[in-house]
Design a protein around this motif. Structure first.
Motif, PDB file in Angstrom:
ATOM      1  N   ILE A  64       7.013   1.709  -2.080  1.00  0.00           N
ATOM      2  CA  ILE A  64       6.235   1.112  -0.989  1.00  0.00           C
ATOM      3  C   ILE A  64       4.864   0.684  -1.491  1.00  0.00           C
ATOM      4  CG2 ILE A  64       5.124   1.592   1.227  1.00  0.00           C
ATOM      5  CD1 ILE A  64       7.558   3.312   1.939  1.00  0.00           C
ATOM      6  N   ILE A  65       4.249   1.513  -2.340  1.00  0.00           N
ATOM      7  CA  ILE A  65       2.935   1.162  -2.896  1.00  0.00           C
ATOM      8  C   ILE A  65       3.042  -0.054  -3.811  1.00  0.00           C
ATOM      9  CG2 ILE A  65       1.113   1.977  -4.457  1.00  0.00           C
ATOM     10  CD1 ILE A  65       1.559   4.784  -3.214  1.00  0.00           C
ATOM     11  N   ILE A  66       4.099  -0.128  -4.605  1.00  0.00           N
ATOM     12  CA  ILE A  66       4.318  -1.301  -5.456  1.00  0.00           C
ATOM     13  C   ILE A  66       4.492  -2.547  -4.590  1.00  0.00           C
ATOM     14  CG2 ILE A  66       5.978  -2.394  -7.031  1.00  0.00           C
ATOM     15  CD1 ILE A  66       6.402   0.398  -8.273  1.00  0.00           C
ATOM     16  N   GLY A  67       5.274  -2.445  -3.537  1.00  0.00           N
ATOM     17  CA  GLY A  67       5.470  -3.580  -2.627  1.00  0.00           C
ATOM     18  C   GLY A  67       4.178  -3.993  -1.956  1.00  0.00           C
ATOM     19  N   PHE A  68       3.357  -3.012  -1.570  1.00  0.00           N
ATOM     20  CA  PHE A  68       2.061  -3.302  -0.959  1.00  0.00           C
ATOM     21  C   PHE A  68       1.172  -4.059  -1.949  1.00  0.00           C
ATOM     22  CE2 PHE A  68      -2.330  -2.262   0.158  1.00  0.00           C
ATOM     23  CZ  PHE A  68      -2.348  -2.610   1.506  1.00  0.00           C
ATOM     24  N   GLY A  69       1.150  -3.583  -3.191  1.00  0.00           N
ATOM     25  CA  GLY A  69       0.359  -4.248  -4.230  1.00  0.00           C
ATOM     26  C   GLY A  69       0.829  -5.674  -4.473  1.00  0.00           C
ATOM     27  N   VAL A  70       2.135  -5.859  -4.536  1.00  0.00           N
ATOM     28  CA  VAL A  70       2.685  -7.205  -4.718  1.00  0.00           C
ATOM     29  C   VAL A  70       2.297  -8.099  -3.539  1.00  0.00           C
ATOM     30  CG1 VAL A  70       4.843  -8.529  -4.770  1.00  0.00           C
ATOM     31  CG2 VAL A  70       4.578  -6.530  -6.223  1.00  0.00           C
ATOM     32  N   GLY A  71       2.334  -7.553  -2.335  1.00  0.00           N
ATOM     33  CA  GLY A  71       1.961  -8.328  -1.149  1.00  0.00           C
ATOM     34  C   GLY A  71       0.505  -8.740  -1.160  1.00  0.00           C
ATOM     35  N   ILE A  72      -0.380  -7.835  -1.553  1.00  0.00           N
ATOM     36  CA  ILE A  72      -1.815  -8.157  -1.617  1.00  0.00           C
ATOM     37  C   ILE A  72      -2.078  -9.189  -2.710  1.00  0.00           C
ATOM     38  CG2 ILE A  72      -4.108  -7.227  -2.111  1.00  0.00           C
ATOM     39  CD1 ILE A  72      -3.041  -6.522   0.680  1.00  0.00           C
ATOM     40  N   ILE A  73      -1.460  -9.008  -3.876  1.00  0.00           N
ATOM     41  CA  ILE A  73      -1.645  -9.956  -4.978  1.00  0.00           C
ATOM     42  C   ILE A  73      -1.094 -11.327  -4.609  1.00  0.00           C
ATOM     43  CG2 ILE A  73      -0.911 -10.479  -7.346  1.00  0.00           C
ATOM     44  CD1 ILE A  73      -1.156  -7.436  -7.886  1.00  0.00           C
ATOM     45  N   ALA A  74       0.071 -11.362  -3.953  1.00  0.00           N
ATOM     46  CA  ALA A  74       0.639 -12.638  -3.520  1.00  0.00           C
ATOM     47  C   ALA A  74      -0.279 -13.323  -2.516  1.00  0.00           C
ATOM     48  CB  ALA A  74       2.025 -12.427  -2.914  1.00  0.00           C
ATOM     49  N   THR A  75      -0.897 -12.567  -1.639  1.00  0.00           N
ATOM     50  CA  THR A  75      -1.829 -13.140  -0.666  1.00  0.00           C
ATOM     51  C   THR A  75      -3.056 -13.716  -1.372  1.00  0.00           C
ATOM     52  OG1 THR A  75      -1.096 -11.596   1.034  1.00  0.00           O
ATOM     53  CG2 THR A  75      -3.224 -12.651   1.370  1.00  0.00           C
ATOM     54  N   ILE A  76      -3.555 -13.003  -2.368  1.00  0.00           N
ATOM     55  CA  ILE A  76      -4.723 -13.502  -3.109  1.00  0.00           C
ATOM     56  C   ILE A  76      -4.373 -14.793  -3.846  1.00  0.00           C
ATOM     57  CG2 ILE A  76      -6.261 -13.008  -5.057  1.00  0.00           C
ATOM     58  CD1 ILE A  76      -6.194 -10.054  -4.106  1.00  0.00           C
ATOM     59  N   PHE A  77      -3.217 -14.820  -4.509  1.00  0.00           N
ATOM     60  CA  PHE A  77      -2.803 -16.050  -5.177  1.00  0.00           C
ATOM     61  C   PHE A  77      -2.607 -17.189  -4.174  1.00  0.00           C
ATOM     62  CE2 PHE A  77      -1.115 -13.543  -8.942  1.00  0.00           C
ATOM     63  CZ  PHE A  77      -2.081 -14.033  -9.814  1.00  0.00           C
ATOM     64  N   GLY A  78      -2.025 -16.876  -3.042  1.00  0.00           N
ATOM     65  CA  GLY A  78      -1.846 -17.893  -2.004  1.00  0.00           C
ATOM     66  C   GLY A  78      -3.169 -18.420  -1.484  1.00  0.00           C
ATOM     67  N   LEU A  79      -4.148 -17.526  -1.331  1.00  0.00           N
ATOM     68  CA  LEU A  79      -5.480 -17.946  -0.892  1.00  0.00           C
ATOM     69  C   LEU A  79      -6.125 -18.854  -1.934  1.00  0.00           C
ATOM     70  CD1 LEU A  79      -7.828 -17.741   1.135  1.00  0.00           C
ATOM     71  CD2 LEU A  79      -8.581 -15.712  -0.099  1.00  0.00           C
ATOM     72  N   VAL A  80      -5.967 -18.507  -3.211  1.00  0.00           N
ATOM     73  CA  VAL A  80      -6.513 -19.351  -4.285  1.00  0.00           C
ATOM     74  C   VAL A  80      -5.840 -20.727  -4.271  1.00  0.00           C
ATOM     75  CG1 VAL A  80      -6.637 -19.609  -6.802  1.00  0.00           C
ATOM     76  CG2 VAL A  80      -7.240 -17.439  -5.743  1.00  0.00           C
ATOM     77  N   PHE A  81      -4.525 -20.755  -4.097  1.00  0.00           N
ATOM     78  CA  PHE A  81      -3.821 -22.037  -4.025  1.00  0.00           C
ATOM     79  C   PHE A  81      -4.279 -22.848  -2.824  1.00  0.00           C
ATOM     80  CE2 PHE A  81      -0.064 -19.983  -6.365  1.00  0.00           C
ATOM     81  CZ  PHE A  81      -0.547 -20.389  -7.602  1.00  0.00           C
ATOM     82  N   ALA A  82      -4.439 -22.203  -1.687  1.00  0.00           N
ATOM     83  CA  ALA A  82      -4.888 -22.905  -0.481  1.00  0.00           C
ATOM     84  C   ALA A  82      -6.294 -23.461  -0.668  1.00  0.00           C
ATOM     85  CB  ALA A  82      -4.842 -21.964   0.725  1.00  0.00           C
ATOM     86  N   VAL A  83      -7.168 -22.686  -1.301  1.00  0.00           N
ATOM     87  CA  VAL A  83      -8.533 -23.161  -1.568  1.00  0.00           C
ATOM     88  C   VAL A  83      -8.483 -24.347  -2.520  1.00  0.00           C
ATOM     89  CG1 VAL A  83     -10.675 -22.542  -2.764  1.00  0.00           C
ATOM     90  CG2 VAL A  83      -9.716 -21.003  -1.056  1.00  0.00           C
ATOM     91  N   GLN A  84      -7.623 -24.265  -3.520  1.00  0.00           N
ATOM     92  CA  GLN A  84      -7.510 -25.350  -4.486  1.00  0.00           C
ATOM     93  C   GLN A  84      -6.956 -26.620  -3.842  1.00  0.00           C
ATOM     94  OE1 GLN A  84      -8.805 -24.628  -7.353  1.00  0.00           O
ATOM     95  NE2 GLN A  84      -8.450 -26.593  -8.306  1.00  0.00           N
TER      96      GLN A  84
END
Length: 95
Positions: free
Chosen positions: A6-26
């Motif tokens: 669950i912690i690994i999945g949470f980390g993947v979810g947060i990292i995916a959100t950060i990458f998505g935010l960077v892509f959206a900003v770009q």
């Protein structure tokens, strides 16, 4: 092993959100300076929209974990998505 997944999945979810935010900003930003785009998004009130677009990558991670039969990691991604939702609502309604 359940809590670890669950912690690994949470980390993947947060990292995916950060990458998505960077892509959206770009994609939607006017400048190559991310700090300037984020600062402008905060001042103009559309940071929450960028965060929501960024969270769309969690959908892919969620279904990849489900396809691999890693339900607890998918649960962690779902928890991360709900966490991003709560943070987004707090930002939206506190300003």
């Amino acid at each position: 092993m359940t809590k670890k997944d669950i912690i690994i999945g949470f980390g993947v979810g947060i990292i995916a959100t950060i990458f998505g935010l960077v892509f959206a900003v770009q994609i939607f930003g006017d400048s190559d300076n991310w700090g300037l785009v984020i600062e402008r998004a905060i001042s103009e009130g559309f940071l929450t929209k960028l965060m929501s677009i960024g969270a769309l990558l969690n959908l892919g991670a969620f279904f990849v974990f489900l396809k691999k039969k890693q339900d607890n990691r998918a649960k962690g991604v779902l928890i991360a998505t709900l966490f991003v939702f709560v943070v987004t609502m707090v930002i939206k309604f506190s300003s």
